[in-house]
Structures are given as C-alpha cells and as structure tokens.
Design an enzyme around this catalytic site. Structure first.
Site, short mmCIF file in Angstrom:
data_model
loop_
_atom_site.label_atom_id
_atom_site.label_comp_id
_atom_site.label_asym_id
_atom_site.label_seq_id
_atom_site.Cartn_x
_atom_site.Cartn_y
_atom_site.Cartn_z
N GLU A 55 0.84 -1.21 0.00
CA GLU A 55 0.00 0.00 0.00
C GLU A 55 0.87 1.25 0.00
OE1 GLU A 55 -2.55 2.43 3.29
OE2 GLU A 55 -2.45 0.25 3.48
N ASP A 96 0.71 3.87 -3.09
CA ASP A 96 0.31 5.27 -2.89
C ASP A 96 1.20 6.20 -3.70
OD1 ASP A 96 -1.06 7.49 -1.28
OD2 ASP A 96 1.03 7.81 -0.77
N ASP A 112 -7.27 1.44 0.45
CA ASP A 112 -5.94 0.92 0.79
C ASP A 112 -5.60 -0.31 -0.04
OD1 ASP A 112 -5.74 2.90 2.67
OD2 ASP A 112 -6.10 1.60 4.41
N GLU A 164 -4.54 0.68 -3.53
CA GLU A 164 -3.16 1.13 -3.54
C GLU A 164 -2.20 -0.05 -3.45
OE1 GLU A 164 -3.55 5.62 -1.65
OE2 GLU A 164 -3.05 3.95 -0.32
#
Length: 230
Positions: A49, A53, A122, A125
C-alpha cells in the site's frame, strides 16, 4: 464467498483489472492486517500500500500536468487531491467488485469491512504496488491511468471531493469581501435530523445547502455560493 479467495476468484479479479500478477504478491495485496493478525506468519498488504500510494500519486500528477497545460498550480493540486482520495479509490474498487476478494479478520468481516471506503482504497493502492513490483513502473502507471484517470473528467467525483468551504473562502478573500459566515438550522428528531445551511458573503445569502449533517449542509451551501460568485 469465504475469506480465502480461490485461485479462480483471483484470476477473475485480475482479468477485470487487466493485469497478471504473480499469485503470492497478488494475494498479499488483498490481505488486510486484521487477517494477518489472526493468522500468524501471513504477510499483510501495508508495505505494498505504501508503495502503491506513491505510484498512484506520481502517475496522476503527471497526467494532470500533461492534460491541463493551462491550469494553474493550485487547481492542479486540487484535482490531483480529489482523484487520489479515499472516496475516489473506493468508488473504483466497488466498480471492480473488489470487496469480496479482500482477506479480512473476523471482526472486520462482521462490521462490513469489505465495503469500508478506507479498506477498499488501501487495497487498491496495494494492488498498484503489487503491479509495480511484479510488472514494473510502466505497467503500474498504465493500470492507474486506465482505472483512475477517467475520474479526472467525472464531475460528480470532482465536485464531491472538493473542499468547497476553503474554495469559497479563498475566492471571497481574493475579492476582499471579508469572511464567509454560515447560518445553520435543523429540524426533526435527533436520530433523523435534517439541516439547512446558508452561506452569507458581504451580508447577503449567496448559497443554500441541505443535508443530514451540519457539515454536509455547509459544504453544499459553499458550493452553491462559489458557483454564483465565480
């Protein structure tokens, strides 16, 4: 579906995503920390994650920079922020029917974790991170652009994610009209309260909004006022 997606489930999800990620990395991208906590030795998706991101942010930053050559920096920042937000990512995740594939602990399953915006976002990502690790930067960038870039032209997403109160205050300040004031009233019982907000600029009501919370009503009032005054 049980909480351990089968190989065929994983293949079907990857087909919808349009990528082929190795099974171990893909499964990790779908594993929430609550599942890992209940199953010692199982890796969760938070490191992926973290990587995803950055992959997401850079791909969208580059896209808005190229797509809107005349847009000022402040507007680029706002558009980027909205499109990479939790709400926007969760919207895409729901369209992909991602929720049932996420490995969750018992508590999260029972409280609807598979449809929580934060968990869905999340996991998206983490999938971007897994794509980067397995297929490389360009494949990850292409996945982000295919799934997320269309939101740049989605007015509903752009409007819902904007901080209209800040935008209105900045507009009013730029024209030296003083501060924005909100008048809020509510009606109905506490469990079903309905609010009406009025945005007051220079002593005049310039926008009205209604919602089930004061915050929502003020945001909608600010949006209405911004569109009138712009």
């Amino acid at each position: 579906m049980n909480n351990v997606p089968s190989a065929s489930d994983a293949r079907e999800l990857q087909k919808r995503l349009g990528v082929t990620i190795d099974a171990e990395t893909f499964l990790r991208s779908l594993t929430h920390r609550s599942y890992a906590f209940e199953n010692p030795g199982v890796a969760h998706n938070e490191r992926l994650e973290f990587l995803g991101d950055s992959v997401l942010s850079l791909a969208i930053a580059e896209e808005v920079f190229r797509r809107y050559p005349d847009m000022p920096e402040g507007e680029l920042v706002k558009r980027h922020h909205v499109v990479v937000s939790t709400v926007a990512l969760a919207k895409v995740a729901r369209e992909l029917r991602l929720g049932p594939h996420i490995r969750l602990g018992k508590g999260e399953r029972l409280t609807g974790g598979a449809d929580k915006d934060s968990i869905l976002a999340d996991t998206m990502e983490a999938i971007f991170g897994a794509t980067y690790m397995t297929l490389g930067r360009e494949a990850a960038r292409e996945l982000v652009l295919r799934l997320i870039a269309p939101l740049l032209d989605d007015e509903a997403v752009l409007n819902s994610g904007r901080d209209w109160k800040t935008d209105l205050q900045e507009l009013v300040a730029s024209r030296a009209w003083g501060e924005v004031r909100y008048e809020v009233s509510g009606e109905g019982p506490d469990h079903a309260r309905h609010y009406t907000a009025k945005a007051v600029v220079a002593g005049q009501v310039t926008g009205t909004g209604e919602g089930t919370s004061k915050k929502e009503a003020e945001r909608l009032a600010a949006e209405a006022a911004y569109r009138v005054l712009l």
